[in-house]
Design an enzyme around this catalytic site. Sequence first.
Site, PDB file in Angstrom:
ATOM      1  N   ARG A  28       0.842  -1.217   0.000  1.00 30.64           N
ATOM      2  CA  ARG A  28       0.000   0.000   0.000  1.00 30.64           C
ATOM      3  C   ARG A  28       0.869   1.256   0.000  1.00 30.64           C
ATOM      4  NH1 ARG A  28       2.628   2.092   3.174  1.00 30.64           N
ATOM      5  NH2 ARG A  28       2.740   1.877   5.431  1.00 30.64           N
TER       6      ARG A  28
ATOM      7  N   GLU B  88      -0.581  10.226   8.362  1.00 30.83           N
ATOM      8  CA  GLU B  88       0.544   9.384   8.776  1.00 30.83           C
ATOM      9  C   GLU B  88       0.719   9.374  10.285  1.00 30.83           C
ATOM     10  OE1 GLU B  88       1.738   6.809   7.048  1.00 30.83           O
ATOM     11  OE2 GLU B  88       2.262   8.236   5.477  1.00 30.83           O
TER      12      GLU B  88
ATOM     13  N   GLY C 179      11.037  -3.766   2.857  1.00 26.76           N
ATOM     14  CA  GLY C 179      11.539  -2.768   3.807  1.00 26.76           C
ATOM     15  C   GLY C 179      11.491  -1.351   3.258  1.00 26.76           C
TER      16      GLY C 179
ATOM     17  N   GLY D 110       8.810   0.695   3.183  1.00 29.48           N
ATOM     18  CA  GLY D 110       7.712   1.509   3.695  1.00 29.48           C
ATOM     19  C   GLY D 110       6.427   1.355   2.892  1.00 29.48           C
TER      20      GLY D 110
ATOM     21  N   SER E 130       4.656  -1.537   3.044  1.00 31.50           N
ATOM     22  CA  SER E 130       3.950  -2.643   3.704  1.00 31.50           C
ATOM     23  C   SER E 130       4.210  -3.999   3.075  1.00 31.50           C
ATOM     24  CB  SER E 130       2.434  -2.394   3.720  1.00 31.50           C
ATOM     25  OG  SER E 130       2.149  -1.300   4.488  1.00 31.50           O
TER      26      SER E 130
ATOM     27  N   ASP F  32      -2.008  -0.784   7.442  1.00 31.84           N
ATOM     28  CA  ASP F  32      -1.353  -1.583   6.402  1.00 31.84           C
ATOM     29  C   ASP F  32      -2.170  -2.825   6.053  1.00 31.84           C
ATOM     30  OD1 ASP F  32       0.494   0.335   6.878  1.00 31.84           O
ATOM     31  OD2 ASP F  32       1.963  -0.973   7.833  1.00 31.84           O
TER      32      ASP F  32
HETATM   33  C1  GLA Z   1       3.692   1.723   9.712  1.00 37.52           C
HETATM   34  C2  GLA Z   1       2.626   1.031  10.552  1.00 37.52           C
HETATM   35  C3  GLA Z   1       1.246   1.621  10.298  1.00 37.52           C
HETATM   36  C4  GLA Z   1       1.264   3.141  10.437  1.00 37.52           C
HETATM   37  C5  GLA Z   1       2.419   3.736   9.632  1.00 37.52           C
HETATM   38  C6  GLA Z   1       2.565   5.221   9.864  1.00 37.52           C
HETATM   39  O1  GLA Z   1       3.473   1.457   8.366  1.00 37.52           O
HETATM   40  O2  GLA Z   1       2.602  -0.347  10.272  1.00 37.52           O
HETATM   41  O3  GLA Z   1       0.306   1.048  11.161  1.00 37.52           O
HETATM   42  O4  GLA Z   1       1.315   3.525  11.772  1.00 37.52           O
HETATM   43  O5  GLA Z   1       3.661   3.120   9.943  1.00 37.52           O
HETATM   44  O6  GLA Z   1       1.449   5.904   9.413  1.00 37.52           O
END
Ligand code: GLA
Length: 407
Positions: A41, A47, A144, A146, A148, A194
Site C-alpha cells: 500500500r 501518517e 523494507g 515503507g 507494507s 497496512d
Molecule cells: C507503519 C505502521 C502503520 C502506520 C504507519 C505510519 O506502516 O505499520 O500502522 O502507523 O507506519 O502511518
Amino acid sequence: MNSLENSSYDGPLGDLVHRLTQSFTSEHSRPPQWIVAAPGRVNLIGEHIDYNDGYVLPMAIERYVAIAAAPRLGKGSRVASIRSVNLNECEQIDLDELPKPSLPPKWTGYMGGVFAGFQNRMGADKFSQLPAMDVMFESNVPIGGGLSSSAALEVATATLLEVVSGITLELEEKALLCQQAEHDYAGVPCGIMDQFSSVFGQENAFMLLDCRSQQIRHVPFSSDHVSVLITNSNVKHELSGGEYAQRRAQCDSALEKIGAASWRDVTPDDLESNKSSLSEIEYSRASHVVSEIERTQKAAVAIESGLWETLGELMYASHHSLQHDYEVSCCELDLLVEIARGVGRAGGVYGSRMTGGGFGGCTVTLIESDKVVEVSEHIQRQYKKQCGIDAQLFASLPAKGAHTVSS
Ligand code: GLA
C-alpha cells in the site's frame, strides 16, 4: 487447478504469477493447486495517526506478494515447506508445532504468526486437518521500503490459509488477525492501516479509513490527468522499530495528560489550553496528531472535488509536520520532497510527502499524468547528484486487495 493458460486472469499481477507458477512447477514437478496474492500500500496522507484513532487515506498498489502452494506428496511430517524466491531461502514451518516469535523478525515469523492466528481461530482440531504443503512466494513490493511488504506477506498467507482450509474470514477479522501477527511476531505495535489496505484495496479508489470505528469510505480516484508516483529513497535507517513504539508512548502520555478519551475529541484549542501540562516533545507530537487528523479529512473532500492543488498543499503540510513535529523523516526523504517541490506546479507536481513509518522508505507525489516520465527522471537525477543514491520510481493506480488468483 485452472491452469493459468486457461484462466482469464490477466491483471497487473500477470507477470509475477506466471513466473511464480513456472518456478513452482519446475521445483516440484507439478503445478501449484492454489495461488493467492495480496498487495502493498501507499498512504496518500494521514501518517502515524492510525494508532491514534485518526483517519488515514491509503490505497493498495499494483505490487503484490503472490503465494503458490500444493499439498505435499507422500507421507511425512505435517510441515509447510516454504521457499522465498526473492531471498532464495527455504524454511519449514511445523504445523504441529508452530514457531514461537523471535527477534529480529524473519519472513517465517510473519507467516508463522498468521498460521498461529488461524490455529486460534479454527481451533486445534480443525487446524490439525490442514495438509502438509509445498509453498513458494515471490514479492514485487520493495522489501523494507515503507510500502507494507510485511503486511502484504501476512495478508497473502491468511488468504492462502482461507483457500486451503475452506474457512473464509470476515475481511475485518482477517486484517486484525494479520495485525496481531505483526504485533506478536515482529514486535511492532503497528496500527491497522497496512493490513486493512491490503485486505480492502479497491481499484479506482482511495480508502478513507476511520481508525476509531474501523469504517471505510472508498473515495473514487480514476482521474486520467493525475497520477500517484512512488519514489523509493532506498535508505532505511535502523531506528524505526524502537522509535515507532516510542512515538506511540509519547502520544498516549500526552492524551492522558490532556484528559481526553480519544485524539478525535481533542481540538486545536484543547491542545493550546493544555500546552503547559505537556512536555515540549509531547506538545510537538500532539500538534502533529491533531493537525494530521484534520488534514486527512480535508484531503478526502479535495479528492472528491478534484481539487488537486488543495490536496498537494495538504501533502506538503503533512510532510512538514512529520519532519518537524513528529520527527520521523530523514534527510533523504526531505531531499526527495524538496526536489519534487522544486519542480512545482509549472512542472506538473501538485504535492509530495514521506509515506509510511518513515526514517527512510518512500515518498508519495501527486503529479500530472503526462509529466510522470519527465519528472521521474528529474527526481532520479537530482537525488543521485545530491546524495549519491539511486532512487526507484514507479506510478501506481489504486489496486485490488488480497484475492485468490487460482484454486
Ligand atoms: C507503519 C505502521 C502503520 C502506520 C504507519 C505510519 O506502516 O505499520 O500502522 O502507523 O507506519 O502511518
